[in-house]
Design a protein around this motif. Structure first.
Motif, PDB file in Angstrom:
ATOM      1  N   GLY A 113       0.883  -0.936  -0.042  1.00  0.00           N
ATOM      2  CA  GLY A 113      -0.400  -0.382   0.406  1.00  0.00           C
ATOM      3  C   GLY A 113       0.208   1.549  -0.081  1.00  0.00           C
ATOM      4  O   GLY A 113       2.287   1.545   0.282  1.00  0.00           O
ATOM      5  N   ASP A 114      -0.120   2.067  -0.095  1.00  0.00           N
ATOM      6  CA  ASP A 114       1.040   3.631  -0.007  1.00  0.00           C
ATOM      7  C   ASP A 114       0.681   4.919   1.249  1.00  0.00           C
ATOM      8  O   ASP A 114       1.755   5.417   1.165  1.00  0.00           O
ATOM      9  CB  ASP A 114       0.397   4.583  -0.818  1.00  0.00           C
ATOM     10  N   ASP A 115       0.556   3.529   2.421  1.00  0.00           N
ATOM     11  CA  ASP A 115       0.870   3.513   3.607  1.00  0.00           C
ATOM     12  C   ASP A 115       1.883   3.290   4.518  1.00  0.00           C
ATOM     13  O   ASP A 115       2.498   3.149   5.220  1.00  0.00           O
ATOM     14  CB  ASP A 115      -0.306   3.725   4.676  1.00  0.00           C
ATOM     15  N   GLY A 116       3.619   3.116   3.873  1.00  0.00           N
ATOM     16  CA  GLY A 116       4.758   2.690   4.114  1.00  0.00           C
ATOM     17  C   GLY A 116       5.331   3.713   4.701  1.00  0.00           C
ATOM     18  O   GLY A 116       4.994   4.538   4.492  1.00  0.00           O
ATOM     19  N   LEU A 117       6.770   3.249   4.228  1.00  0.00           N
ATOM     20  CA  LEU A 117       7.980   4.274   4.665  1.00  0.00           C
ATOM     21  C   LEU A 117       7.719   5.555   3.480  1.00  0.00           C
ATOM     22  O   LEU A 117       8.391   5.125   2.173  1.00  0.00           O
ATOM     23  CB  LEU A 117       8.869   3.406   4.509  1.00  0.00           C
ATOM     24  N   SER A 118       7.824   6.405   4.255  1.00  0.00           N
ATOM     25  CA  SER A 118       7.572   7.509   2.897  1.00  0.00           C
ATOM     26  C   SER A 118       9.322   7.869   3.292  1.00  0.00           C
ATOM     27  O   SER A 118      10.116   7.728   3.773  1.00  0.00           O
ATOM     28  CB  SER A 118       7.062   9.347   4.392  1.00  0.00           C
ATOM     29  N   GLN A 119       9.639   8.733   1.505  1.00  0.00           N
ATOM     30  CA  GLN A 119      10.649   9.478   1.822  1.00  0.00           C
ATOM     31  C   GLN A 119      11.138  10.339   3.035  1.00  0.00           C
ATOM     32  O   GLN A 119      12.775  10.534   2.912  1.00  0.00           O
ATOM     33  CB  GLN A 119      11.297   9.729   0.486  1.00  0.00           C
TER      34      GLN A 119
END
Length: 760
Positions: A583-589
């Motif tokens: 998903g897109d709720d993982g580790l951000s930059q």
């Protein structure tokens, strides 16, 4: 010559490059517009305003929903990393106020909470905050400084004695600002003027917190003293309240599997659940498959959200006997992220295959949905395994509980080979009545059910670290480095003085320390050796690079199993989500670029919570013992300093101090290296580990301090101190000396230690 009217994009570019000069006259002058051409410029600006490209602020134009480039800010409290944040005094844009990071210049006057500054702003589109602010000048001193302390009533009003040991200056409270506070009451006050009577700062009481020995006040003192945030901002509460239960989309359905949670009886949240099944693979005879499911907090706390910023700032939850200061609001920690019985909950699952010898053969991770079949307690599960299951455990014995213990037995065999540090340090439990009075101080029982869950969690944490290494994803390791040579040498001296031996001249392993602990087991020096070994250890911390975990004897270790109460675990969850493309709720930059800063921050907040929890325990112990001042207690010397002795009492585990003046009438020489006090006249040598009989002289609940008098050392009486003699009303007298017997006993003990060393 025809004047060239600028295009809309040119006007926007110019406004962005020249944020301090944004009036129509400034724009006209910049583009050389004169005369009738100004009418056309005015028309274009009006159209741009109507279309929302710019907004009029009095006689200037700027882009909407943005702060002006120079504005007045109010400085907020620094976060746990020391970063200083601010908010605009005026905000007319849509949505929440922008987040502003203050960037003070080196050497300038320090800024504090509520200071007002004129600052120049720079937008930061690539950061998790909106602006960076560089102060131009301070335009107002701090309006509010808050203090928590004891109110002492006077004829003119009163004074506040701060409970924080770092603040020794009292505050004067005028009669009109005292809120009818009583003498000796715990209060919260804010500064009303920098100077008042006798040069003391003036304050007004804003809250009466009641009896400083009351349970709520005891933990409240620690919370305020250590700066632990105990109130969630409105936007954080609103974000949590708006959260909805996670759906099944993108998850594996494991709701058919009989997961159970096992926690203390008073647990409010359940963030981990376990299930063990026997492995049917013939290649893994007598093997098991361990499933550890952890609440999927990352689904609800997404990068750069208000919840995320607050959780990162807090770092972890803090636990006190009467309350919990959580990292996340109750809507999440006690509801959506708590694996309640019979309710479907989103989780990340570590599936680990274990062979008969307790070795982890392989592992895999899954984003799933489970439904716990039972919320169990440690004692309940242990009684069931010991042959006395209750109604809830009876139907779970064959399918759930017995496989859990079979898996644990295999892991114990692997643990014995690995030899993690095996400290025996009983944990104290403060028992409170309904009214909040301390009823007793108990030592918590360590059941196999506790150890079972601990072993499962350790293995899941190892699997998480190894999985992220396999995926080559950044993460935060839990690092515990080996002790320094200086500390090891000090431990070696304590061991030798106690008649034991610690290996020297080889690479230190936890097995060497365990051998020392085994020597001390069942001896009078067991607690001393355990405490001395603990003090030898370095403090664990978080870091994006792997330096191993010495205490657990593990090469790779990360925290995965408690994202409700530790931000480090949330980072690991996000890394797993990113690594598996869940998903897109993982580790951000931003998370990745600031891993080292995050590691330092949450390591600091962890130490802050530990200090607050320790101080609270000390205050409860002092409150409990304050009714027994004058009583005698047995204990052991736990520390030696030039100013006196630290004593750990047998009954409660409380730590008290004997000032040097209360030890005897003679002069005592302090040997820093040997950590001993030696009497100049009698030659008595006092070292850590010696048995003592002491009298409780003073117990101060507000500070947690215990003051003791030394009555006996190793069963022999010592000369009474002048202070003790005065207290008994016999100035200049002293107790009978039994020095000869004490010295003979000391010499005999030394000969015994010498013989034991030779025999080894």
């Amino acid at each position: 010559m025809t004047t060239q009217i600028p295009s809309r994009s040119q006007i926007l570019d110019w406004l962005n490059d020249n944020p301090t000069t944004t009036s129509k006259r400034d724009i006209a002058r910049a583009f050389g517009i004169k005369g009738q051409a100004k009418i056309e410029l005015k028309r274009i600006l009006r159209e741009m305003e109507d279309e929302g490209l710019v907004e009029r602020r009095r006689k200037s134009f700027r882009e909407p929903s943005k702060l002006p480039p120079v504005t007045v800010l109010e400085v907020l409290r620094p976060d746990s990393m020391g970063d200083l944040w601010a908010k605009p005094l005026e905000w007319e844009g849509e949505g929440a106020e922008p987040l502003i990071l203050m960037i003070p210049k080196a050497g300038e006057e320090a800024l504090g909470p509520h200071d007002r500054v004129l600052a120049r702003l720079t937008e930061t589109p690539d950061e998790q905050y909106d602006y960076e602010a560089r102060p131009i000048r301070k335009i107002g001193s701090a309006a509010k400084k808050v203090v928590v302390g004891i109110f002492r009533k006077t004829a003119e009003g009163g004074r506040i004695v701060p409970i924080d040991k770092g603040q020794d200056k009292e505050w004067h409270v005028p009669q009109a600002a005292a809120m009818e506070a009583r003498d000796g009451e715990l209060v919260e006050a804010e500064q009303s003027a920098p100077r008042g009577r006798m040069g003391l700062p003036l304050a007004r009481i804003i809250a009466r917190l009641g009896d400083p020995t009351a349970p709520k006040a005891v933990s409240l003192i620690a919370i305020h003293q250590h700066g632990i945030p105990d109130r969630f901002p409105d936007e954080v509460i609103a974000e949590a309240d708006a959260a909805k239960p996670a759906g099944m989309e993108g998850r594996e359905d494991l709701t058919h599997m009989p997961f159970v949670t096992i926690d203390p009886g008073d647990a409010r949240d359940h963030d981990d659940a376990c299930f063990v099944e026997y492995d049917r693979d013939p290649a893994n005879e007598d093997g098991t498959i361990l499933w550890v499911a952890i609440a999927d907090v990352a689904h609800y706390v997404t990068p750069n959200s208000a919840l995320d910023r607050e959780a990162r700032m807090r770092g972890n939850s803090s636990y006190f006997p009467d309350r919990v200061v959580p990292m996340l609001p109750d809507r999440l920690s006690g509801d959506l992220c708590s694996l309640h019985e019979g309710v479907s909950r989103a989780v990340l699952v570590a599936k680990m295959t274990i062979d008969a010898d307790g070795n982890k053969v392989r592992h895999s991770f899954h984003r799933a949905m489970i439904k716990s079949v039972a919320s169990l307690e440690y004692g309940q599960v242990q009684r069931a395994q010991d042959g006395n299951p209750d109604e809830q455990c009876e139907p779970l014995m064959e399918e759930v509980i017995e496989p859990l213990y079979d898996c644990y037995a295999a892991l114990l065999r692997a643990r014995a080979r690995r030899q993690p540090l095996n400290l025996d340090l009983p944990e104290r439990k403060i028992v409170l009545s309904d009214s909040g009075k301390v009823l007793s101080i108990q030592f918590k029982e360590r059941l196999d059910a506790h150890k079972l869950i601990e072993e499962f969690m350790v293995l899941a944490n190892v699997a998480a670290a190894e999985e992220l290494e396999r995926l080559r994803r950044p993460l935060l390791y839990r690092v515990h480095e080996e002790p320094s040579q200086d500390k090891l040498e000090s431990l070696r001296e304590v061991a030798q003085a106690s008649g034991f031996k610690l290996a020297k001249g080889q690479v230190l392993r936890t097995s060497h320390l365990n051998h020392l602990l085994e020597q001390a087991l069942n001896s009078d020096f067991n607690e001393l050796i355990n405490m001395s070994t603990l003090r030898t250890m370095t403090q664990a911390y978080y870091y994006p690079q792997n330096f191993g975990h010495f205490g657990l004897a593990l090469k790779s270790y990360a925290h995965f199993t408690s994202p409700i109460r530790r931000y480090s675990d949330l980072i690991v969850h996000r890394a797993l989500i990113s690594g598996h493309g869940w998903g897109d709720d993982g580790l951000s930059q931003w998370d990745i670029e600031h891993l080292e800063e995050t590691a330092k921050q949450i390591s600091d907040t962890e130490r802050r919570s530990m200090a607050a929890e320790r101080d609270t325990t000390d205050r409860y112990l002092a409150a409990y013992l304050s009714e027994r001042v004058g009583n005698e207690f047995t204990g052991r010397v736990s520390g030696v300093q030039g100013f006196g002795l630290f004593i750990r009492l047998d009954e409660t585990g409380a730590d008290g101090m004997i000032p040097i003046r209360a030890i005897g009438n003679e002069f005592f020489h302090f040997d820093r290296e040997a950590q001993t006090l030696t009497g100049a006249d009698t030659g008595i040598e006092i070292t850590a580990g010696m048995r003592v009989l002491v009298r409780l002289v003073e117990a101060v609940p507000v500070t947690g301090g215990l003051l003791l008098d030394l009555l006996q050392l190793e069963g022999a009486e010592l000369p009474s101190s002048r202070r003790s003699a005065r207290r008994k009303g016999r100035p200049g007298t002293s107790a009978p000396r039994k020095i000869g017997a004490l010295k003979a006993k000391t010499r005999a003990k030394a000969r015994k230690v010498k013989r034991e060393r030779k025999s080894k």
